[in-house]
Design an enzyme around this catalytic site. Structure first.
Site, short mmCIF file in Angstrom:
data_model
loop_
_atom_site.label_atom_id
_atom_site.label_comp_id
_atom_site.label_asym_id
_atom_site.label_seq_id
_atom_site.Cartn_x
_atom_site.Cartn_y
_atom_site.Cartn_z
N HIS A 8 9.69 2.03 -16.59
CA HIS A 8 9.95 0.47 -17.21
C HIS A 8 9.94 0.63 -18.70
CE1 HIS A 8 5.22 0.11 -16.72
NE2 HIS A 8 5.45 0.35 -17.91
N HIS A 15 3.36 10.77 -20.25
CA HIS A 15 3.65 10.46 -21.46
C HIS A 15 2.57 10.08 -22.21
CE1 HIS A 15 3.89 6.69 -19.63
NE2 HIS A 15 4.26 6.01 -20.73
#
Ligand code: FE
Ligand code: FE
Lengths: 282, 119, 282, 119
Positions: free
Chosen positions: A12, A193
């Protein structure tokens, strides 16, 4: 009884919205990412779910750390997107589904989930980017969305085991809703991440792929991780995997993987797409 | 093991936990205000004055003026709110990554590609 | 390890603050109520707890139904009282204890309680009236307060069983805090009352007394009630008993009742006072 | 039995549940604004106009102007927010109780005493 027909996982990150706004889908950098989506869009267009229960995290648009909920759920008929401060375009309002939302909220609190229940809620890129991605041209107004927001910004965050439990309770609530509407789930964010610190830039491809496997076949196994484990293995923001785990908790019986894509990096993240169906309630 | 008993440190990572949430409260509140154009404009007009309005410490204020992300993280900034500050500075997440790791932006992007390929 | 030395239950209705402001304590109407407090004040003055973990509900000062948490906890070093709209005097700031607050919040989320964690929180009469009552002249600035706020305003509300669980987890967290500070609990609100509707004015003395008995000897028994049961038996606002139940969950071992008072009506409520000690951690 | 399956009605009682929370959203938001003197003053200056500002329905607006607490409850008012409206009208909880039960204030107080004694 409402029919939970399937589930989608997707990144997203804001960069996706920017890439779409700038028509970069076919550029070498973006193509391997966007190539993951036509099968998902096709499934959505063919199956036409009435409602999407969308698991996301707020990145500091609606909630501030003055009053930070662990789990919140929207129960409104409409949600506004708003300026997040760095210039991604604001998109049209998102349609809600207050009846089913309240049913889920009632059921969750009854089951011992201590929800923050929101009749007004601004939704940020965590919720809007997946909608823009699935219905290009922001053509999502016909789909009713139920936002389920999980704290991934401030420790203490809910642990993977708790997110799986949340999803299970939501799945049960959907199936007990007296309606013939169809529902799909979106699990958004992730995968590995890290945006912050000297360790910024970490991506763990192997772990991402393993998580995607386990998500399909053995989600309980993912609850062996604590959030700190996820951070160590996949980076500070890998905790967003919790949205995928919560989503998976709502599925039941045998789960079939209809489609998968993995590509890394997109911006600073590993990006995974899964399209899942499960045994329908009998 | 309880979260609060788990004292593992992750190198190169500042967990945004209760210590940081408290320490960085004013700083993050300032960055949260950057959601609004009014806040961004007011900051741009008088950066130091805007920091004072939110009660930033001298170290935090200096780090804001110096655009020193690593210090801001150590002083309680949350990456989610700092991202709004970065946006105001027209920096994207690769720029920020480069700043934090001491690489050039190209080097940082190359590292992302390498990591993404699992090498 | 912090020492949980005991617990107090008390009403928190605004009329109490008004009676104190107007020096009505010795009038026939108020005397039987205020006569319940000297033994509690004496215990507090002798035992001098460093910290009060105070279970209360917000009545629409800090939280609105735009975003309504089920359970919230304050983690600030100070809390402000504010205008509630009907003219009870605003009292001086309440001192917080952020270290222990965060320790409890961390521990609760780890245990699967989905707290809303508040670094800024206005506190209303639910929290302030008990402080004014225990330390007349608003002489409470030396005591550190940890607000634990339970939704009693909007259904779905957490059920009695869940509130008892919350209390247990808080008790465990207090006992695991590395400090020699002493902690007391306040469970506020209740008992039977109903403010709204044609049924306004209900008070169930028998039920109140039974609840007080059970709270001392067998709190698990109270979890047989749903909130709807409490409403039916004790009135729409009898759900405030949940704060007492949560408080009781934090005590352990044998619980001794040092003092009790019950008087009804005060304003529209049945008012109960309990002073409890428990087996200290060994 | 699940809360949502428990369809028991309690006579003379409107549960402030999801139906009411939705129906009364604007009304309660208006009453929430009475926490501030500014809101109270604005209401007192123009009651009907202030109702419109919060999008009250005609039934809600009429009930506000008529100080009709029972109708306000049925139209989604929460007693906790309505209490702020009552405070603005200088009504206390016994006044409100009397209004709702159709008793005089003295009768209502006498009932409280009787109930409090367990009679
Ligand atoms: Fe995210
Ligand atoms: Fe109360």
């Amino acid at each position: 009884m409402a029919n939970l027909i399937g589930a989608v996982t997707t990144s997203h990150i804001p960069a996706i919205a920017n890439a779409m706004a700038n028509k970069l889908e076919e550029t070498p950098y973006w193509k391997p990412f966007f190539d993951g989506y036509p099968p998902v869009r096709k499934w959505l267009n063919e199956n036409k779910p009435d409602v999407i229960v969308l698991f996301y995290n707020d990145h500091g648009l609606e909630f501030f750390i003055d009053k930070k909920p662990t789990f919140s759920i929207g129960v409104a008929d409409q949600y506004q997107n708003a300026d997040e401060g760095w210039g991604i375009a604001t998109i049209p309002p998102v349609t809600g589904e207050s009846e089913l939302s309240w049913h889920i909220a009632n059921s969750l609190v009854h089951d011992g989930f201590d929800m923050t229940i929101c009749q007004e809620m601004k939704v940020d890129h965590g919720l809007t980017v997946p909608l823009s991605l699935m219905w290009p041209g922001n053509d999502y107004g016909h789909v009713k969305v139920i936002p389920v927001c999980i704290n991934c910004e401030q420790h203490p965050m809910p642990q993977p085991w708790r997110c799986l439990e949340l999803g299970k309770s939501i799945g049960k609530a959907i199936e007990s809703f007296d309606s013939d509407m169809t529902v799909a789930l979106f699990g958004t964010g992730g995968l590995s991440h890290q945006l912050d610190g000297e360790r910024a830039g970490i991506i763990n491809r192997e772990f991402d792929l393993e998580c995607m496997d386990k998500l399909v076949t053995d989600p309980e196994d993912l609850t062996k991780y604590s959030n700190l484990d996820l951070i160590e293995i996949g980076g500070a923001q890998a905790v967003e995997l919790n949205m995928w785990i919560a989503m998976r908790g709502a599925l039941r019986g045998k789960v079939t993987e209809l489609h998968r894509n993995y590509h890394a990096p997109i911006s600073n993240t590993g990006s995974g797409v899964l399209l899942l169906e499960h045994e329908m309630p009998s | 093991m309880s979260y609060i008993e788990d004292q593992r440190e992750v190198e190169g990572t500042v967990l945004f936990d209760h210590r940081m949430a408290k320490k960085g409260y004013g700083l993050n509140k300032m960055c949260f205000s950057f959601n609004d154009q009014v806040g961004r404009d007011e900051f741009s007009k008088d950066e130091a004055g805007y920091c004072d309005k939110f009660g930033l410490t001298e170290i935090q204020k200096k780090a804001v003026l110096d655009k020193d992300i690593l210090t801001l993280l150590k002083e309680g900034g949350s990456i989610y709110y700092l991202a709004k500050f970065a946006g105001l500075l027209k920096l994207n997440m690769q720029d920020i990554g480069a700043l934090q790791t001491g690489m050039s932006v190209e080097e940082f992007k190359a590292m992302l590609v390498k990591n993404g390929q699992g090498k």
